[in-house]
Scaffold this motif. Structure first.
Motif, mmCIF file in Angstrom:
data_model
loop_
_atom_site.group_PDB
_atom_site.id
_atom_site.type_symbol
_atom_site.label_atom_id
_atom_site.label_comp_id
_atom_site.label_asym_id
_atom_site.label_seq_id
_atom_site.Cartn_x
_atom_site.Cartn_y
_atom_site.Cartn_z
ATOM 1 N N GLU A 3 0.825 -1.193 0.000
ATOM 2 C CA GLU A 3 0.000 0.000 0.000
ATOM 3 C C GLU A 3 0.864 1.249 0.000
ATOM 4 O O GLU A 3 0.564 2.210 -0.688
ATOM 5 C CB GLU A 3 -0.921 0.009 1.215
ATOM 6 N N GLY A 7 0.361 2.910 -3.282
ATOM 7 C CA GLY A 7 -0.757 3.775 -2.942
ATOM 8 C C GLY A 7 -2.078 3.197 -3.397
ATOM 9 O O GLY A 7 -2.320 1.995 -3.338
ATOM 10 N N VAL A 8 -2.923 4.051 -3.904
ATOM 11 C CA VAL A 8 -4.263 3.673 -4.326
ATOM 12 C C VAL A 8 -4.260 2.961 -5.678
ATOM 13 O O VAL A 8 -5.241 2.335 -6.052
ATOM 14 C CB VAL A 8 -5.168 4.928 -4.348
ATOM 15 N N HIS A 9 -3.149 3.008 -6.379
ATOM 16 C CA HIS A 9 -3.105 2.489 -7.750
ATOM 17 C C HIS A 9 -3.296 0.978 -7.845
ATOM 18 O O HIS A 9 -3.907 0.487 -8.801
ATOM 19 C CB HIS A 9 -1.815 2.918 -8.438
ATOM 20 N N ALA A 11 -5.164 -0.860 -5.832
ATOM 21 C CA ALA A 11 -6.600 -1.074 -5.636
ATOM 22 C C ALA A 11 -7.377 -0.625 -6.875
ATOM 23 O O ALA A 11 -8.323 -1.287 -7.302
ATOM 24 C CB ALA A 11 -7.083 -0.319 -4.401
ATOM 25 N N ALA A 12 -6.966 0.485 -7.475
ATOM 26 C CA ALA A 12 -7.638 0.984 -8.682
ATOM 27 C C ALA A 12 -7.519 -0.023 -9.824
ATOM 28 O O ALA A 12 -8.484 -0.253 -10.563
ATOM 29 C CB ALA A 12 -7.047 2.329 -9.100
ATOM 30 N N LYS A 43 -15.839 4.828 -7.833
ATOM 31 C CA LYS A 43 -15.480 5.496 -6.576
ATOM 32 C C LYS A 43 -15.949 4.683 -5.366
ATOM 33 O O LYS A 43 -15.195 4.503 -4.405
ATOM 34 C CB LYS A 43 -16.084 6.901 -6.538
ATOM 35 N N LEU A 46 -13.769 1.526 -5.081
ATOM 36 C CA LEU A 46 -12.435 1.862 -4.593
ATOM 37 C C LEU A 46 -12.463 2.145 -3.092
ATOM 38 O O LEU A 46 -11.590 1.688 -2.357
ATOM 39 C CB LEU A 46 -11.877 3.064 -5.363
ATOM 40 N N ASN A 47 -13.478 2.860 -2.647
ATOM 41 C CA ASN A 47 -13.629 3.118 -1.214
ATOM 42 C C ASN A 47 -13.819 1.812 -0.444
ATOM 43 O O ASN A 47 -13.276 1.645 0.652
ATOM 44 C CB ASN A 47 -14.802 4.062 -0.950
ATOM 45 N N GLU A 50 -10.415 0.001 -0.248
ATOM 46 C CA GLU A 50 -9.508 0.654 0.699
ATOM 47 C C GLU A 50 -9.952 0.453 2.145
ATOM 48 O O GLU A 50 -9.126 0.445 3.049
ATOM 49 C CB GLU A 50 -9.405 2.145 0.378
ATOM 50 N N GLY A 55 -7.512 -5.390 1.504
ATOM 51 C CA GLY A 55 -7.558 -4.684 0.240
ATOM 52 C C GLY A 55 -8.199 -5.488 -0.877
ATOM 53 O O GLY A 55 -8.037 -5.180 -2.034
ATOM 54 N N THR A 99 -3.171 3.054 -15.504
ATOM 55 C CA THR A 99 -2.825 2.647 -14.138
ATOM 56 C C THR A 99 -1.710 1.617 -14.157
ATOM 57 O O THR A 99 -0.769 1.684 -13.357
ATOM 58 C CB THR A 99 -4.068 2.088 -13.413
#
Length: 117
Positions: A3, A7-9, A11-12, A43, A46-47, A50, A55, A99
């Motif tokens: 993570e 980062g968020v990538h 998960a995206a 969105k 993704l939330n 996270e 994950g 991504t």
């Protein structure tokens, strides 16, 4: 640790892959009577990813999987609008590739740092 590195990538990428499958299913069932087209609220998914400790997306996508409201439903009850699905699929594919390219670049940076370059 992943993570922090990605980062968020990460998960995206996972959410985009799941969305690709849902959109492909819609396209494949474009002529199936009473098939209801679905899509993933990116969105919200993704939330949900996270918020989960591991994950993982899970089977329910955190309520992000929704039925698509058609602008012109067919007489047989099918709600797939092929042009809408194809456009969403193409956009998602571009976002997935972007991504993935970012993550590949990040992995390259880490590899070079570990090699001392």
């Amino acid at each position: 640790m992943a993570e922090g590195l990605f980062g968020v990538h990460a998960a995206a990428l996972e959410v985009r892959a799941q969305r690709m499958g849902v959109l492909a299913s819609n396209i494949a069932n474009a002529s199936t009577p009473n098939f209801k087209a679905r899509d993933i609220d990116f969105k919200a998914a993704l939330n949900a990813v996270e918020a989960q400790p591991g994950g993982d997306i899970g089977s329910d996508l955190g309520g992000a999987l929704k039925y698509r409201v058609p602008t012109n439903p067919s007489m047989d009850g099918n709600t797939v609008e092929l042009s809408t699905e194809q456009t969403a699929f193409a956009e998602n594919a571009v976002q997935y590739q972007s991504t993935l390219a970012f993550l590949n670049g990040r992995i390259g940076q880490i590899t070079r740092a570990l090699k001392g370059e």
